[in-house]
Scaffold this motif. Structure first.
Motif, PDB file in Angstrom:
ATOM      1  N   VAL A  46      60.251  37.140  60.982  1.00 47.83           N
ATOM      2  CA  VAL A  46      59.761  38.345  60.303  1.00 47.83           C
ATOM      3  C   VAL A  46      59.003  39.153  61.351  1.00 47.83           C
ATOM      4  CG1 VAL A  46      59.528  37.243  58.021  1.00 47.83           C
ATOM      5  CG2 VAL A  46      57.598  37.206  59.611  1.00 47.83           C
ATOM      6  N   ALA A  47      58.828  40.455  61.105  1.00 48.51           N
ATOM      7  CA  ALA A  47      58.090  41.297  62.055  1.00 48.51           C
ATOM      8  C   ALA A  47      57.019  42.076  61.302  1.00 48.51           C
ATOM      9  CB  ALA A  47      59.049  42.255  62.756  1.00 48.51           C
ATOM     10  N   ILE A  48      55.806  42.080  61.861  1.00 51.78           N
ATOM     11  CA  ILE A  48      54.672  42.778  61.234  1.00 51.78           C
ATOM     12  C   ILE A  48      54.149  43.823  62.225  1.00 51.78           C
ATOM     13  CG2 ILE A  48      52.408  42.527  60.146  1.00 51.78           C
ATOM     14  CD1 ILE A  48      52.991  39.541  59.852  1.00 51.78           C
ATOM     15  N   ALA A  49      53.960  45.049  61.723  1.00 51.29           N
ATOM     16  CA  ALA A  49      53.474  46.141  62.580  1.00 51.29           C
ATOM     17  C   ALA A  49      52.067  45.818  63.092  1.00 51.29           C
ATOM     18  CB  ALA A  49      53.461  47.440  61.790  1.00 51.29           C
ATOM     19  N   HIS A  50      51.819  46.197  64.352  1.00 45.86           N
ATOM     20  CA  HIS A  50      50.501  45.940  64.946  1.00 45.86           C
ATOM     21  C   HIS A  50      49.375  46.642  64.196  1.00 45.86           C
ATOM     22  CE1 HIS A  50      52.255  44.646  69.086  1.00 45.86           C
ATOM     23  NE2 HIS A  50      52.007  43.609  68.312  1.00 45.86           N
ATOM     24  N   ASP A  51      49.700  47.753  63.495  1.00 46.28           N
ATOM     25  CA  ASP A  51      48.627  48.462  62.788  1.00 46.28           C
ATOM     26  C   ASP A  51      48.449  47.994  61.348  1.00 46.28           C
ATOM     27  OD1 ASP A  51      50.822  49.576  61.575  1.00 46.28           O
ATOM     28  OD2 ASP A  51      50.432  51.635  62.227  1.00 46.28           O
ATOM     29  N   GLY A  71      48.518  34.402  62.366  1.00 49.93           N
ATOM     30  CA  GLY A  71      48.353  34.028  63.769  1.00 49.93           C
ATOM     31  C   GLY A  71      49.241  32.880  64.192  1.00 49.93           C
ATOM     32  N   GLU A  72      49.035  32.452  65.449  1.00 47.10           N
ATOM     33  CA  GLU A  72      49.713  31.274  66.007  1.00 47.10           C
ATOM     34  C   GLU A  72      49.339  30.053  65.160  1.00 47.10           C
ATOM     35  OE1 GLU A  72      51.465  30.844  68.915  1.00 47.10           O
ATOM     36  OE2 GLU A  72      51.173  32.700  70.035  1.00 47.10           O
ATOM     37  N   ASN A  73      50.245  29.129  65.032  1.00 47.72           N
ATOM     38  CA  ASN A  73      50.025  27.888  64.286  1.00 47.72           C
ATOM     39  C   ASN A  73      49.674  28.127  62.810  1.00 47.72           C
ATOM     40  OD1 ASN A  73      50.304  26.454  66.754  1.00 47.72           O
ATOM     41  ND2 ASN A  73      48.179  26.982  67.227  1.00 47.72           N
ATOM     42  N   GLY A  74      49.978  29.307  62.321  1.00 43.69           N
ATOM     43  CA  GLY A  74      49.705  29.599  60.920  1.00 43.69           C
ATOM     44  C   GLY A  74      50.895  29.245  60.041  1.00 43.69           C
ATOM     45  N   VAL A 121      62.125  31.602  47.618  1.00 42.75           N
ATOM     46  CA  VAL A 121      60.936  31.535  48.472  1.00 42.75           C
ATOM     47  C   VAL A 121      61.206  30.576  49.620  1.00 42.75           C
ATOM     48  CG1 VAL A 121      58.474  31.053  48.599  1.00 42.75           C
ATOM     49  CG2 VAL A 121      59.435  31.852  46.449  1.00 42.75           C
ATOM     50  N   LEU A 122      60.882  31.017  50.839  1.00 44.45           N
ATOM     51  CA  LEU A 122      60.948  30.125  51.996  1.00 44.45           C
ATOM     52  C   LEU A 122      59.533  29.992  52.528  1.00 44.45           C
ATOM     53  CD1 LEU A 122      63.665  32.247  52.313  1.00 44.45           C
ATOM     54  CD2 LEU A 122      64.235  30.361  53.808  1.00 44.45           C
ATOM     55  N   GLU A 123      59.036  28.778  52.587  1.00 42.60           N
ATOM     56  CA  GLU A 123      57.693  28.548  53.118  1.00 42.60           C
ATOM     57  C   GLU A 123      57.838  28.070  54.563  1.00 42.60           C
ATOM     58  OE1 GLU A 123      55.347  25.605  51.134  1.00 42.60           O
ATOM     59  OE2 GLU A 123      53.481  26.401  51.953  1.00 42.60           O
ATOM     60  N   CYS A 124      57.091  28.677  55.451  1.00 40.83           N
ATOM     61  CA  CYS A 124      57.313  28.459  56.890  1.00 40.83           C
ATOM     62  C   CYS A 124      56.017  28.168  57.628  1.00 40.83           C
ATOM     63  CB  CYS A 124      57.911  29.715  57.517  1.00 40.83           C
ATOM     64  SG  CYS A 124      59.359  30.331  56.686  1.00 40.83           S
ATOM     65  N   ARG A 125      56.161  27.384  58.700  1.00 41.33           N
ATOM     66  CA  ARG A 125      55.074  27.183  59.656  1.00 41.33           C
ATOM     67  C   ARG A 125      55.428  27.986  60.904  1.00 41.33           C
ATOM     68  NH1 ARG A 125      53.360  21.901  58.901  1.00 41.33           N
ATOM     69  NH2 ARG A 125      55.493  21.298  59.314  1.00 41.33           N
ATOM     70  N   THR A 126      54.497  28.784  61.390  1.00 46.73           N
ATOM     71  CA  THR A 126      54.779  29.614  62.567  1.00 46.73           C
ATOM     72  C   THR A 126      54.900  28.733  63.811  1.00 46.73           C
ATOM     73  OG1 THR A 126      53.545  31.431  61.587  1.00 46.73           O
ATOM     74  CG2 THR A 126      53.967  31.578  63.945  1.00 46.73           C
ATOM     75  N   VAL A 127      56.065  28.810  64.480  1.00 50.49           N
ATOM     76  CA  VAL A 127      56.256  28.007  65.690  1.00 50.49           C
ATOM     77  C   VAL A 127      56.193  28.873  66.944  1.00 50.49           C
ATOM     78  CG1 VAL A 127      57.519  26.120  64.595  1.00 50.49           C
ATOM     79  CG2 VAL A 127      58.787  28.111  65.434  1.00 50.49           C
ATOM     80  N   GLN A 128      56.350  30.179  66.754  1.00 47.65           N
ATOM     81  CA  GLN A 128      56.260  31.107  67.890  1.00 47.65           C
ATOM     82  C   GLN A 128      55.841  32.475  67.366  1.00 47.65           C
ATOM     83  OE1 GLN A 128      59.833  30.732  70.224  1.00 47.65           O
ATOM     84  NE2 GLN A 128      59.078  32.157  71.754  1.00 47.65           N
ATOM     85  N   GLY A 136      57.075  45.335  71.399  1.00 47.08           N
ATOM     86  CA  GLY A 136      56.906  46.750  71.065  1.00 47.08           C
ATOM     87  C   GLY A 136      55.675  46.921  70.186  1.00 47.08           C
ATOM     88  N   ASP A 137      55.846  47.596  69.034  1.00 48.15           N
ATOM     89  CA  ASP A 137      54.695  47.825  68.156  1.00 48.15           C
ATOM     90  C   ASP A 137      54.620  46.826  67.001  1.00 48.15           C
ATOM     91  OD1 ASP A 137      56.822  48.773  66.701  1.00 48.15           O
ATOM     92  OD2 ASP A 137      56.196  50.880  66.725  1.00 48.15           O
ATOM     93  N   HIS A 138      55.334  45.696  67.128  1.00 52.75           N
ATOM     94  CA  HIS A 138      55.308  44.665  66.084  1.00 52.75           C
ATOM     95  C   HIS A 138      54.987  43.279  66.660  1.00 52.75           C
ATOM     96  CE1 HIS A 138      56.952  47.657  63.406  1.00 52.75           C
ATOM     97  NE2 HIS A 138      57.115  46.777  62.436  1.00 52.75           N
ATOM     98  N   ARG A 139      54.535  42.400  65.778  1.00 53.24           N
ATOM     99  CA  ARG A 139      54.410  40.968  66.097  1.00 53.24           C
ATOM    100  C   ARG A 139      55.551  40.259  65.374  1.00 53.24           C
ATOM    101  NH1 ARG A 139      48.791  38.247  64.857  1.00 53.24           N
ATOM    102  NH2 ARG A 139      48.319  39.454  66.742  1.00 53.24           N
ATOM    103  N   VAL A 140      56.364  39.536  66.131  1.00 53.23           N
ATOM    104  CA  VAL A 140      57.464  38.777  65.542  1.00 53.23           C
ATOM    105  C   VAL A 140      57.000  37.335  65.361  1.00 53.23           C
ATOM    106  CG1 VAL A 140      59.811  37.909  65.917  1.00 53.23           C
ATOM    107  CG2 VAL A 140      59.236  40.267  66.544  1.00 53.23           C
ATOM    108  N   LEU A 141      57.129  36.856  64.150  1.00 50.18           N
ATOM    109  CA  LEU A 141      56.744  35.467  63.854  1.00 50.18           C
ATOM    110  C   LEU A 141      58.009  34.666  63.603  1.00 50.18           C
ATOM    111  CD1 LEU A 141      53.896  36.010  61.227  1.00 50.18           C
ATOM    112  CD2 LEU A 141      53.630  35.581  63.685  1.00 50.18           C
ATOM    113  N   ILE A 142      58.221  33.649  64.418  1.00 48.14           N
ATOM    114  CA  ILE A 142      59.338  32.745  64.186  1.00 48.14           C
ATOM    115  C   ILE A 142      58.780  31.553  63.432  1.00 48.14           C
ATOM    116  CG2 ILE A 142      61.085  31.286  65.292  1.00 48.14           C
ATOM    117  CD1 ILE A 142      61.091  33.464  67.520  1.00 48.14           C
TER     118      ILE A 142
END
Ligand SMILES: Cc1cc2nc3c(=O)[nH]c(=O)nc-3n(C[C@H](O)[C@H](O)[C@H](O)COP(=O)(O)O)c2cc1C
Length: 156
Positions: free
Chosen positions: A50-55, A63-66, A113-120, A125-131
């Protein structure tokens, strides 16, 4: 037309589903935003992004490990999509949700619903990509809310 405007129009021609991306702050309070930047990446292991805008005002909670939940919306849940895109605060007030396996807010009656643990977590650019590695899933029956060319629609 500017290339930014053309880029927006061209990307908007790619029809997507709509989801509420949700997590919980350190104090347990649920936070979420409407997204359509969801994509599956890998089957083994099961990874999504997923990608979240920096603003975005609630970026700090992803965050990481979230962990996070991707709550995929039904066509009847357009009100939830507008709420989680536009309400400045208290988006979860009065919304029925339960904590998932790792604590992410699972919205009752979502299409899936997909429940996920952030691995990366990657700043791009202007987004944070959470894998995220998928740790749990739920599916329901129904029809999806669809976003196309800047507006809501449904399947034919
Ligand atoms: C259909 C739709 C899809 C969206 N997709 C995304 C997305 O993938 N990533 C994102 O950061 N914002 C996306 N947004 C915008 C956010 O929902 C919105 O900017 C966010 O809720 C603002 O949060 P804030 O007011 O707390 O900063 C989307 C909005 C809509 C209506």
């Amino acid at each position: 037309m500017s290339s930014a405007a053309l880029f927006r129009l061209a990307c908007g021609r790619f029809a997507t589903g709509v989801a509420v991306l949700a997590t919980r702050a350190a104090d347990g309070i649920p936070h979420g935003l409407t997204i359509n930047s969801f994509s599956s990446i890998s089957l083994d292991p099961p990874l999504v992004m997923v990608a979240i805008a920096h603003d975005c005002s609630i970026l700090e909670h992803f965050g990481e490990n979230g962990f996070y939940a991707v709550n995929i919306l039904r066509e009847e849940q357009i009100d939830l999509s507008i709420r989680f895109a536009e309400l400045p605060e208290g988006r979860f007030t009065g919304i029925a949700w339960t904590p998932g396996l790792v604590g992410a807010p699972l919205i009752e009656d979502a299409l899936a619903v997909l429940e996920c643990r952030t691995v990366q977590s990657v700043e791009v650019g202007d987004h944070r990509v959470l894998i995220g590695e998928v740790v749990d899933m739920r599916i329901g029956d129904g029809r999806p809310l669809v976003f196309f060319s800047g507006g809501y629609t449904g399947l034919m």
